[in-house]
Design an enzyme around this catalytic site. Structure first.
Site, PDB file in Angstrom:
ATOM      1  N   GLU A 137       0.892  -1.169   0.000  1.00 54.27           N
ATOM      2  CA  GLU A 137       0.000   0.000   0.000  1.00 54.27           C
ATOM      3  C   GLU A 137       0.922   1.208   0.000  1.00 54.27           C
ATOM      4  OE1 GLU A 137      -3.260  -0.267  -0.046  1.00 54.27           O
ATOM      5  OE2 GLU A 137      -3.300  -2.427   0.226  1.00 54.27           O
ATOM      6  N   CYS A 196      -3.104   8.474   3.441  1.00 56.72           N
ATOM      7  CA  CYS A 196      -2.817   7.950   2.100  1.00 56.72           C
ATOM      8  C   CYS A 196      -4.011   8.169   1.175  1.00 56.72           C
ATOM      9  CB  CYS A 196      -2.507   6.471   2.206  1.00 56.72           C
ATOM     10  SG  CYS A 196      -3.755   5.581   3.130  1.00 56.72           S
TER      11      CYS A 196
HETATM   12  P1  NAP Z   1       8.306   5.021   4.726  1.00 55.95           P
HETATM   13  O1  NAP Z   1       9.434   5.918   5.035  1.00 55.95           O
HETATM   14  O2  NAP Z   1       8.323   4.258   3.463  1.00 55.95           O
HETATM   15  O3  NAP Z   1       8.231   4.013   5.983  1.00 55.95           O
HETATM   16  C1  NAP Z   1       7.225   3.058   6.065  1.00 55.95           C
HETATM   17  C2  NAP Z   1       7.651   1.945   6.980  1.00 55.95           C
HETATM   18  O4  NAP Z   1       8.717   1.217   6.374  1.00 55.95           O
HETATM   19  C3  NAP Z   1       8.175   2.397   8.338  1.00 55.95           C
HETATM   20  O5  NAP Z   1       7.688   1.509   9.319  1.00 55.95           O
HETATM   21  C4  NAP Z   1       9.680   2.274   8.194  1.00 55.95           C
HETATM   22  O6  NAP Z   1      10.321   2.077   9.408  1.00 55.95           O
HETATM   23  C5  NAP Z   1       9.737   1.029   7.345  1.00 55.95           C
HETATM   24  N1  NAP Z   1      11.004   0.794   6.676  1.00 55.95           N
HETATM   25  C6  NAP Z   1      11.791   1.701   6.083  1.00 55.95           C
HETATM   26  N2  NAP Z   1      12.867   1.072   5.547  1.00 55.95           N
HETATM   27  C7  NAP Z   1      12.724  -0.243   5.827  1.00 55.95           C
HETATM   28  C8  NAP Z   1      13.506  -1.395   5.553  1.00 55.95           C
HETATM   29  N3  NAP Z   1      14.647  -1.324   4.879  1.00 55.95           N
HETATM   30  N4  NAP Z   1      13.074  -2.596   5.993  1.00 55.95           N
HETATM   31  C9  NAP Z   1      11.913  -2.689   6.672  1.00 55.95           C
HETATM   32  N5  NAP Z   1      11.140  -1.631   6.982  1.00 55.95           N
HETATM   33  C10 NAP Z   1      11.534  -0.427   6.540  1.00 55.95           C
HETATM   34  O7  NAP Z   1       6.909   5.762   4.759  1.00 55.95           O
HETATM   35  P2  NAP Z   1       6.364   6.778   5.852  1.00 55.95           P
HETATM   36  O8  NAP Z   1       7.153   8.034   5.741  1.00 55.95           O
HETATM   37  O9  NAP Z   1       6.247   6.122   7.190  1.00 55.95           O
HETATM   38  O10 NAP Z   1       4.874   6.999   5.326  1.00 55.95           O
HETATM   39  C11 NAP Z   1       4.515   7.974   4.380  1.00 55.95           C
HETATM   40  C12 NAP Z   1       4.204   7.334   3.046  1.00 55.95           C
HETATM   41  O11 NAP Z   1       3.348   6.232   3.221  1.00 55.95           O
HETATM   42  C13 NAP Z   1       3.456   8.297   2.144  1.00 55.95           C
HETATM   43  O12 NAP Z   1       4.056   8.258   0.886  1.00 55.95           O
HETATM   44  C14 NAP Z   1       2.044   7.739   2.080  1.00 55.95           C
HETATM   45  O13 NAP Z   1       1.383   7.969   0.871  1.00 55.95           O
HETATM   46  C15 NAP Z   1       2.263   6.287   2.298  1.00 55.95           C
HETATM   47  N6  NAP Z   1       1.068   5.697   2.923  1.00 55.95           N
HETATM   48  C16 NAP Z   1       0.307   4.816   2.207  1.00 55.95           C
HETATM   49  C17 NAP Z   1      -0.803   4.238   2.784  1.00 55.95           C
HETATM   50  C18 NAP Z   1      -1.672   3.259   2.035  1.00 55.95           C
HETATM   51  O14 NAP Z   1      -2.514   2.613   2.658  1.00 55.95           O
HETATM   52  N7  NAP Z   1      -1.517   3.116   0.735  1.00 55.95           N
HETATM   53  C19 NAP Z   1      -1.145   4.539   4.105  1.00 55.95           C
HETATM   54  C20 NAP Z   1      -0.341   5.432   4.793  1.00 55.95           C
HETATM   55  C21 NAP Z   1       0.765   6.001   4.201  1.00 55.95           C
HETATM   56  P3  NAP Z   1      11.059   3.259  10.196  1.00 55.95           P
HETATM   57  O15 NAP Z   1      10.025   4.228  10.600  1.00 55.95           O
HETATM   58  O16 NAP Z   1      11.682   2.556  11.335  1.00 55.95           O
HETATM   59  O17 NAP Z   1      12.042   3.845   9.224  1.00 55.95           O
END
Ligand code: NAP
Length: 517
Positions: free
Chosen positions: A255, A294
């Site tokens: 997602e 999102c």
């Molecule tokens: P993100 O930086 O991609 O992080 C998402 C998750 O991935 C966090 O828990 C992060 O952990 C983890 N992560 C990062 N690198 C990883 C790795 N190498 N291995 C395992 N886990 C890893 O996204 P965000 O800044 O939290 O969220 C914002 C984005 O999410 C926006 O672009 C938004 O559109 C999208 N979003 C989509 C939805 C949907 O349902 N489609 C819902 C909400 C948000 P850490 O925090 O520990 O780095």
């Protein structure tokens, strides 16, 4: 607060230096955490070998009972959780309720589905089909729980709902979970897991929780494991390239981000009921959770003849929004969640302003009502306008994950509106406002397949239409292309990720006895 992970049925503080987590409203440090030194391979093995067998031995009704107990235990601490959410995540009381009630409500919804599925432990998929000239030799599809572990990785914006909407479907399907919220907003999830453990609700091995970076977690994925990821497209691309997924075919559901659209049809006039719902929904989407949803609208397509009125009405509503510390009375919108998030929002708004005119707000720093001088990650609700929707190409490419949307003028033709929606390359949800049947049919037949969900607001349901940003447990959530290509929820459909479909061919009588079908 010193956070700990809960793995192998015990709390683990991690080792060495910790990371500070701050209240985005004041920048005060509220918690510390680390996951260094934690053996993630052992944690996954424990879930597979202890939690998995326990869940698969339970009927759907029993798993539903477990979800109900989880929902009740969390609901009993609702006020405490709402206060914590406002203190840790910069969420207003309304935003906190949206997240926390979304969590308990989804658990409760899946508890009900479990009850209706009764004493079965797996599902029968369709009818047995005759495979030879006689009636005896048949093929029957079944869906059995995957004998692995479901690893959940969530974005920072929904530390409660995002965690428990995934847990609800995995547990009902019969898979144990190891869940990892985004580190920045993990204190709320930590407390929720702590409540469940304190109350003794969850059987051994069924629920693991990681308070901090995932380290080498995903390197240990096996062939029957799966990952449900919510977050940015960049992180998703990195995770998809990991060995567990590429080499061992662990399943992944993504997602990701999305340039959701709202489309105003040409038959809607200023002051119609549909008009008011349209304006209200856009303002709600832009400001609820400070636009960090999102599903929030990013692109608003309006017929050029009425574009001026739309901009005027939205600017009027948005300029009434009070931005500040969500614990202070009268504040409508809190800060964004982190300093990095604030930087990204400001840079994104500046980028969009190269092709669209800022009508209110903008990337400049704002001070939050009730916040210490110069502190907090505040940003104003920002509306931009571009007179030519097609030429403003960056608006169709760049997601500003904050209180920001762009109004884009189009001709009023349904086919053009659908093409513009598709320029976002795949959305979680779009909404469309109008009551002209022929126009709506042309639009939907071209645009629906670019969306996981489409909200149609016409005259007869203008007062019942739910805000498009609201994800419901009985409707699918996800979207094609850029939105990640994944699918969650949707009632019993949400169990698909956690089960394998197998066609079993053989003697009808024997299969009937074994499968009960
Ligand atoms: P993100 O930086 O991609 O992080 C998402 C998750 O991935 C966090 O828990 C992060 O952990 C983890 N992560 C990062 N690198 C990883 C790795 N190498 N291995 C395992 N886990 C890893 O996204 P965000 O800044 O939290 O969220 C914002 C984005 O999410 C926006 O672009 C938004 O559109 C999208 N979003 C989509 C939805 C949907 O349902 N489609 C819902 C909400 C948000 P850490 O925090 O520990 O780095």
């Amino acid at each position: 607060m010193r956070l700990q992970s809960y793995l192998l049925d015990q709390w683990m503080p991690g080792e060495g230096p910790t990371r500070d987590l701050v209240n985005p409203a004041t920048e005060e440090v509220i918690a510390q955490t680390t996951t260094a030194g934690i053996d993630f391979a052992a944690a996954l093995h424990h879930a597979r070998t202890v939690g998995g067998p326990a869940l698969r031995a339970m009927t759907f009704a029993e798993r539903g009972g477990l979800l109900k107990a989880m929902s009740r235990a969390l609901y009993a601490k609702r006020e405490e959780l709402i206060t914590l959410s406002s203190r840790c995540n910069g969420a207003t009381r309304g935003d906190s309720k949206f997240d926390i009630d979304g969590a308990t409500g989804t658990l409760s919804h899946y508890a009900y589905i479990g009850k209706t599925m009764g004493d079965a432990r797996f599902t029968i998929d369709g009818e047995a089909e005759k495979l030879s000239s006689g009636a005896r030799y048949v093929g029957q599809h079944v869906r059995l729980p995957r004998p692995g572990v479901a690893v959940h990785i969530n974005a920072f914006n929904f530390p409660a709902w995002g965690t428990f909407e995934k847990i609800a479907t995995a547990i009902l399907a019969g898979m144990p979970v190891v869940t990892k919220p985004a580190t920045a907003t993990s204190p709320l999830t930590y407390r929720m897991v702590q409540i469940l453990i304190e109350e003794g609700v969850v059987p051994a091995g069924v629920l693991g929780f990681i308070a901090g970076p995932a380290g080498d977690l995903l390197d240990h994925l096996g062939p029957q494991d799966c990952v449900a990821f919510t977050g940015s497209a960049d992180t998703a691309a990195r995770l998809r390239a990991g060995p567990g997924i590429l080499e061992r075919s662990a399943r992944i559901n993504v997602e990701a981000d999305s340039l959701n659209a709202a489309v105003l049809g040409p038959d809607v006039g200023v002051g119609d009921d549909v008009w008011y719902t349209f304006i209200r929904n856009i303002v709600k989407d832009m400001t609820q959770k400070t636009g960090q949803k999102c599903t929030a609208v990013r692109r608003v397509f309006v017929p050029e003849a009425i574009a001026g009125e739309v901009v005027e009405a939205l600017v009027d509503e948005l300029s009434r929004i009070t931005v500040g510390d969500p614990t202070v009375s009268g504040v409508d919108m809190g800060p964004v969640a982190t300093a990095a998030q604030l930087r990204d929002c400001r840079a994104g708004m500046a980028l969009l302003s190269e092709v669209a005119e800022i009508k209110c707000g903008g990337p400049d720093a704002v001070s939050g009502v009730g916040a210490p001088e110069g502190k907090g990650y505040y940003i104003a609700p920002t509306l931009l306008f571009a007179a030519n929707a097609r030429e403003a190409s960056v608006v169709h490419r760049h997601e500003v994950f904050g209180p920001c949307a762009t109004v884009l003028a189009y001709s009023g033709e349904a086919t053009e509106a659908a093409e513009l929606v598709a320029m976002g390359q795949g959305c979680l949800v779009s909404s469309v406002y109008g009551s002209d049947k022929a126009w709506m049919s042309d639009f939907l037949m071209s645009a629906a397949c670019w969306n996981g969900r489409v909200v149609v607001c016409s005259k007869k349901v203008a007062d019942q239409t739910l805000p498009p940003g609201m994800v419901l447990p009985n409707q699918v959530h996800g979207g094609p292309g850029r939105a990640g290509g994944g699918e969650e929820l949707g009632g019993v459909r949400g169990l698909d990720l956690y089960t394998n479909r197998t066609a079993i061919q053989g003697d009808r009588g024997l299969l009937k006895k074994i499968l009960g079908a």
